[in-house]
Design a protein around this motif. Structure first.
Motif, PDB file in Angstrom:
ATOM      1  N   ASP A   1       0.830  -1.209   0.000  1.00  0.00           N
ATOM      2  CA  ASP A   1       0.000   0.000   0.000  1.00  0.00           C
ATOM      3  C   ASP A   1       0.861   1.254   0.000  1.00  0.00           C
ATOM      4  O   ASP A   1       2.096   1.196   0.129  1.00  0.00           O
ATOM      5  N   HIS A   2       0.168   2.383  -0.086  1.00  0.00           N
ATOM      6  CA  HIS A   2       0.877   3.672  -0.026  1.00  0.00           C
ATOM      7  C   HIS A   2       0.026   4.718   0.691  1.00  0.00           C
ATOM      8  O   HIS A   2       0.369   5.893   0.705  1.00  0.00           O
ATOM      9  N   HIS A   3      -1.126   4.298   1.247  1.00  0.00           N
ATOM     10  CA  HIS A   3      -1.982   5.251   1.965  1.00  0.00           C
ATOM     11  C   HIS A   3      -1.441   5.525   3.368  1.00  0.00           C
ATOM     12  O   HIS A   3      -0.602   4.783   3.877  1.00  0.00           O
ATOM     13  N   MET A   4      -1.978   6.577   3.942  1.00  0.00           N
ATOM     14  CA  MET A   4      -1.614   6.945   5.310  1.00  0.00           C
ATOM     15  C   MET A   4      -1.846   5.748   6.245  1.00  0.00           C
ATOM     16  O   MET A   4      -2.845   5.054   6.118  1.00  0.00           O
ATOM     17  N   ILE A   5      -0.894   5.525   7.164  1.00  0.00           N
ATOM     18  CA  ILE A   5      -1.008   4.371   8.053  1.00  0.00           C
ATOM     19  C   ILE A   5      -1.503   4.809   9.424  1.00  0.00           C
ATOM     20  O   ILE A   5      -1.001   5.792   9.983  1.00  0.00           O
ATOM     21  N   LYS A   6      -2.480   4.058   9.941  1.00  0.00           N
ATOM     22  CA  LYS A   6      -2.940   4.318  11.308  1.00  0.00           C
ATOM     23  C   LYS A   6      -2.667   3.054  12.109  1.00  0.00           C
ATOM     24  O   LYS A   6      -3.293   2.026  11.892  1.00  0.00           O
ATOM     25  N   GLY A   7      -1.711   3.086  13.005  1.00  0.00           N
ATOM     26  CA  GLY A   7      -1.379   1.920  13.837  1.00  0.00           C
ATOM     27  C   GLY A   7      -0.276   1.088  13.211  1.00  0.00           C
ATOM     28  O   GLY A   7       0.498   1.584  12.379  1.00  0.00           O
ATOM     29  N   GLU A   8      -0.242  -0.199  13.612  1.00  0.00           N
ATOM     30  CA  GLU A   8       0.844  -1.071  13.156  1.00  0.00           C
ATOM     31  C   GLU A   8       0.266  -2.412  12.719  1.00  0.00           C
ATOM     32  O   GLU A   8      -0.631  -2.937  13.378  1.00  0.00           O
ATOM     33  N   LEU A   9       0.792  -2.964  11.647  1.00  0.00           N
ATOM     34  CA  LEU A   9       0.345  -4.299  11.214  1.00  0.00           C
ATOM     35  C   LEU A   9       1.115  -5.327  12.036  1.00  0.00           C
ATOM     36  O   LEU A   9       2.341  -5.413  11.952  1.00  0.00           O
ATOM     37  N   THR A  10       0.376  -6.081  12.850  1.00  0.00           N
ATOM     38  CA  THR A  10       1.049  -7.039  13.744  1.00  0.00           C
ATOM     39  C   THR A  10       0.855  -8.463  13.233  1.00  0.00           C
ATOM     40  O   THR A  10       1.244  -9.421  13.882  1.00  0.00           O
ATOM     41  N   ASN A  11       0.239  -8.584  12.084  1.00  0.00           N
ATOM     42  CA  ASN A  11      -0.262  -9.870  11.643  1.00  0.00           C
ATOM     43  C   ASN A  11       0.275 -10.285  10.276  1.00  0.00           C
ATOM     44  O   ASN A  11      -0.337 -11.084   9.593  1.00  0.00           O
ATOM     45  N   GLY A  12       1.402  -9.683   9.865  1.00  0.00           N
ATOM     46  CA  GLY A  12       1.886 -10.048   8.534  1.00  0.00           C
ATOM     47  C   GLY A  12       2.996  -9.136   8.071  1.00  0.00           C
ATOM     48  O   GLY A  12       3.651  -8.467   8.876  1.00  0.00           O
ATOM     49  N   ILE A  13       3.181  -9.097   6.764  1.00  0.00           N
ATOM     50  CA  ILE A  13       4.290  -8.331   6.186  1.00  0.00           C
ATOM     51  C   ILE A  13       3.747  -7.033   5.597  1.00  0.00           C
ATOM     52  O   ILE A  13       2.866  -7.050   4.747  1.00  0.00           O
ATOM     53  N   ASN A  14       4.286  -5.927   6.088  1.00  0.00           N
ATOM     54  CA  ASN A  14       3.786  -4.618   5.676  1.00  0.00           C
ATOM     55  C   ASN A  14       4.701  -3.992   4.629  1.00  0.00           C
ATOM     56  O   ASN A  14       5.817  -3.590   4.931  1.00  0.00           O
ATOM     57  N   LEU A  15       4.196  -3.926   3.406  1.00  0.00           N
ATOM     58  CA  LEU A  15       4.959  -3.284   2.326  1.00  0.00           C
ATOM     59  C   LEU A  15       4.380  -1.904   2.017  1.00  0.00           C
ATOM     60  O   LEU A  15       4.407  -1.476   0.868  1.00  0.00           O
ATOM     61  N   ASN A  16       3.816  -1.243   3.018  1.00  0.00           N
ATOM     62  CA  ASN A  16       3.378   0.138   2.767  1.00  0.00           C
ATOM     63  C   ASN A  16       4.631   0.995   2.609  1.00  0.00           C
ATOM     64  O   ASN A  16       5.457   1.088   3.518  1.00  0.00           O
ATOM     65  N   ALA A  17       4.729   1.625   1.437  1.00  0.00           N
ATOM     66  CA  ALA A  17       5.936   2.381   1.088  1.00  0.00           C
ATOM     67  C   ALA A  17       6.291   3.443   2.127  1.00  0.00           C
ATOM     68  O   ALA A  17       7.462   3.775   2.304  1.00  0.00           O
ATOM     69  N   ARG A  18       5.274   3.958   2.811  1.00  0.00           N
ATOM     70  CA  ARG A  18       5.530   5.049   3.761  1.00  0.00           C
ATOM     71  C   ARG A  18       6.450   4.639   4.897  1.00  0.00           C
ATOM     72  O   ARG A  18       7.159   5.478   5.457  1.00  0.00           O
ATOM     73  N   ILE A  19       6.435   3.355   5.279  1.00  0.00           N
ATOM     74  CA  ILE A  19       7.297   2.974   6.405  1.00  0.00           C
ATOM     75  C   ILE A  19       8.748   2.737   5.960  1.00  0.00           C
ATOM     76  O   ILE A  19       9.602   2.444   6.765  1.00  0.00           O
ATOM     77  N   TYR A  20       8.988   2.854   4.648  1.00  0.00           N
ATOM     78  CA  TYR A  20      10.368   2.726   4.149  1.00  0.00           C
ATOM     79  C   TYR A  20      10.880   4.088   3.666  1.00  0.00           C
ATOM     80  O   TYR A  20      11.675   4.179   2.729  1.00  0.00           O
ATOM     81  N   ASN A  21      10.348   5.126   4.305  1.00  0.00           N
ATOM     82  CA  ASN A  21      10.780   6.492   4.010  1.00  0.00           C
ATOM     83  C   ASN A  21      10.551   6.914   2.563  1.00  0.00           C
ATOM     84  O   ASN A  21      11.352   7.644   1.993  1.00  0.00           O
ATOM     85  N   MET A  22       9.503   6.395   1.966  1.00  0.00           N
ATOM     86  CA  MET A  22       9.170   6.860   0.621  1.00  0.00           C
ATOM     87  C   MET A  22       7.889   7.689   0.712  1.00  0.00           C
ATOM     88  O   MET A  22       7.070   7.465   1.599  1.00  0.00           O
ATOM     89  N   ASP A  23       7.749   8.625  -0.216  1.00  0.00           N
ATOM     90  CA  ASP A  23       6.575   9.483  -0.209  1.00  0.00           C
ATOM     91  C   ASP A  23       5.419   8.759  -0.915  1.00  0.00           C
ATOM     92  O   ASP A  23       5.394   8.654  -2.139  1.00  0.00           O
ATOM     93  N   GLY A  24       4.489   8.273  -0.118  1.00  0.00           N
ATOM     94  CA  GLY A  24       3.366   7.496  -0.641  1.00  0.00           C
ATOM     95  C   GLY A  24       2.412   8.303  -1.505  1.00  0.00           C
ATOM     96  O   GLY A  24       1.577   7.747  -2.214  1.00  0.00           O
ATOM     97  N   SER A  25       2.527   9.616  -1.447  1.00  0.00           N
ATOM     98  CA  SER A  25       1.642  10.431  -2.283  1.00  0.00           C
ATOM     99  C   SER A  25       2.256  10.735  -3.637  1.00  0.00           C
ATOM    100  O   SER A  25       1.548  11.081  -4.571  1.00  0.00           O
ATOM    101  N   ARG A  26       3.567  10.640  -3.753  1.00  0.00           N
ATOM    102  CA  ARG A  26       4.249  11.048  -4.988  1.00  0.00           C
ATOM    103  C   ARG A  26       5.097   9.939  -5.623  1.00  0.00           C
ATOM    104  O   ARG A  26       5.169   9.807  -6.821  1.00  0.00           O
ATOM    105  N   GLU A  27       5.777   9.168  -4.759  1.00  0.00           N
ATOM    106  CA  GLU A  27       6.843   8.294  -5.293  1.00  0.00           C
ATOM    107  C   GLU A  27       6.441   6.833  -5.489  1.00  0.00           C
ATOM    108  O   GLU A  27       7.126   6.100  -6.190  1.00  0.00           O
TER     109      GLU A  27
END
Ligand code: C5P
Ligand code: ZN
Length: 439
Positions: A96-122
């Motif tokens: 995903d790339h949307h704003m994150i609320k909380g933490e995924l405790t149940n799997g693998i999170n590939l939301n770009a935002r947690i890897y210091n990428m701009d989820g709105s642009r990049e």
């Protein structure tokens, strides 16, 4: 850990399942979501797995119907509903790339935002999903065509592709799957008069009911000619005349010519993105997915949906042009009966309609008996001044018993009926506070 390294772990999880296993794909109901779902589905099919795709709107219920023993891959959706994902009994991958609320405790999170990428642009949902697809098999790079379709759907092409999107585009160009070609706003096979009257992006105000013909006549150009029929000097005169008109409408960001990515298997990727968007908005997501699988009939159906959808937009825009716009200190807002058009109308009004104040974000409200859908749109300039519609929608919707989120420049919410006024005031207050802070 690095984004691509984590994608590798997610690919290992998929490959650890026996071939033939059914994997759930849950994706978002827009062009980016459909492109993401198709990338994942095609990648799984190539790797020998069965898949089941569900396209959903953001909000509660996105995990409904998922069984205990399944692997569920959420694409372009889920980051604002992590609690629901965490309650699942099965394994989860989130691209995903949307704003994150909380933490995924149940799997693998590939939301770009947690890897210091701009989820709105990049990075969009589809490019995040492609990262997983490439980790499964680097031959899946042909699917970069669909990833770029997703990025365009989320307007991440504005100002040129950057970050991970750019990397994906460059890889696909190098491998020969995407080629960049110059194109104009004008349909190659229509008269200028029809082309301009039907144009949505950019949108020309007062061009309906003969307005386009009058404009062309005033600058001395034959309305029946096609753009390709024009002499060079005429073409220049037309482009500068239209640019001036858009500036007079208050438009700050527009393009009359652009370098467009063309995919080896899909043609103009802007056009495919617009088709997928129409499929999503017309409730025909399955047609969009099938079109991504290159099904000829589905592509034809998608084209029909696209022209029907564009017709509806034009009709609503003509109405909105005449409307007296309501305003608070930091937002302009309007009501529309068509909830599926709220976002696009707000976006077009924000950019192109002279009766909307360019210093304020635009919000559409479409009320139903059970819920009210809200969409908000801003501009890059307002975002650089502190506008954060995602935060505003989240806070204001939560305050009235609804839910919301998205991106600083484009966000939405769903709230209970009767709470519109309270919601708008809260949203306005949150935006005011954020924008004051940036001054
Ligand atoms: O619906 P709309 O196109 O206006 O949505 C804009 C953005 O806001 C999307 O990224 C969508 O996922 C997000 N959104 C959200 N919660 C909602 C409605 C929209 O996070 N209830
Ligand atoms: Zn997206």
């Amino acid at each position: 850990m690095e984004f691509e390294q984590v994608a590798g772990h997610a690919a290992e999880l998929i490959h650890s399942l026996p071939k033939g296993e059914r994997i759930r794909i849950i994706s978002h109901c827009d062009a980016d979501g459909i492109a993401s779902a198709a990338i994942m589905a095609i990648s799984l099919a190539r790797a020998g797995y069965r898949f089941h795709v569900s396209i959903k709107k953001t909000g509660p219920g996105i995990t409904d119907g998922i069984g205990e023993n399944e692997l569920a891959i959420f694409c372009d959706i889920g980051s604002t509903n992590l609690e629901e994902l965490n309650n699942l009994k099965c394994r989860v991958i989130l691209c995903d790339h949307h704003m994150i609320k909380g933490e995924l405790t149940n799997g693998i999170n590939l939301n770009a935002r947690i890897y210091n990428m701009d989820g709105s642009r990049e990075v969009c949902g589809a490019t995040a999903t492609l990262a997983l697809s490439l980790a499964m098999d680097e031959k899946n790079i042909d699917l970069a065509q669909l990833a770029i379709v997703g990025a365009i759907g989320d307007k991440q092409d504005k100002g040129g592709f950057t970050g991970y999107n750019k990397k994906v585009l460059e890889m696909a160009i190098e491998k020969g799957f995407i080629e960049m070609k110059e194109e104009t706003t004008f349909s190659p096979d229509k008269s200028l008069m029809d082309s301009l009257e039907e144009c949505i992006e950019p949108y020309f105000s007062n061009f309906s009911g003969g307005g386009a013909v009058r404009f062309l006549q005033e600058i001395g150009i034959d309305p029946l000619k096609k753009f390709t029929d024009l002499e060079e000097a005429e073409a220049k005169k037309l482009l500068s005349g239209l640019a001036l008109k858009l500036v007079e409408q208050g438009a700050e960001e527009f393009a009359l010519t652009r370098i467009a990515p063309y995919g080896q298997n899909y043609g103009n990727l802007y056009d495919i993105s617009s088709k997928l968007n129409a499929c999503a908005r017309e409730g025909e997501e399955g047609v969009g997915i099938a079109a991504c699988f290159n099904d000829k009939d589905a592509m034809k159906k998608a084209e029909e949906l696209q022209s029907r959808y564009r017709e509806k937009i034009r009709h609503e825009m003509r109405e909105l042009e005449k409307e007296k716009v309501e305003e608070l200190s930091h937002i302009s807002y309007f009501h529309t009966k068509k909830s599926s058009l709220g976002g696009v109308l707000a976006g077009l009004a924000m950019l192109y309609l002279p009766n909307f104040n360019k210093e304020k974000a635009v919000v559409s409200i479409s009320g139903g008996d059970k819920k009210v859908d809200i969409s908000g749109r801003g501009t890059e300039r307002l975002v650089s001044k502190g506008l954060d519609l995602a935060e505003g929608m989240y806070v204001a919707a939560s305050a009235v018993g609804g839910g919301g989120g998205g991106h600083p420049i484009a966000a939405g919410a769903t709230i209970p009926p009767g709470k519109e006024k309270e919601f708008l005031e809260k949203l306005d207050a949150v935006l005011a506070e954020k924008m004051r802070g940036e001054k």
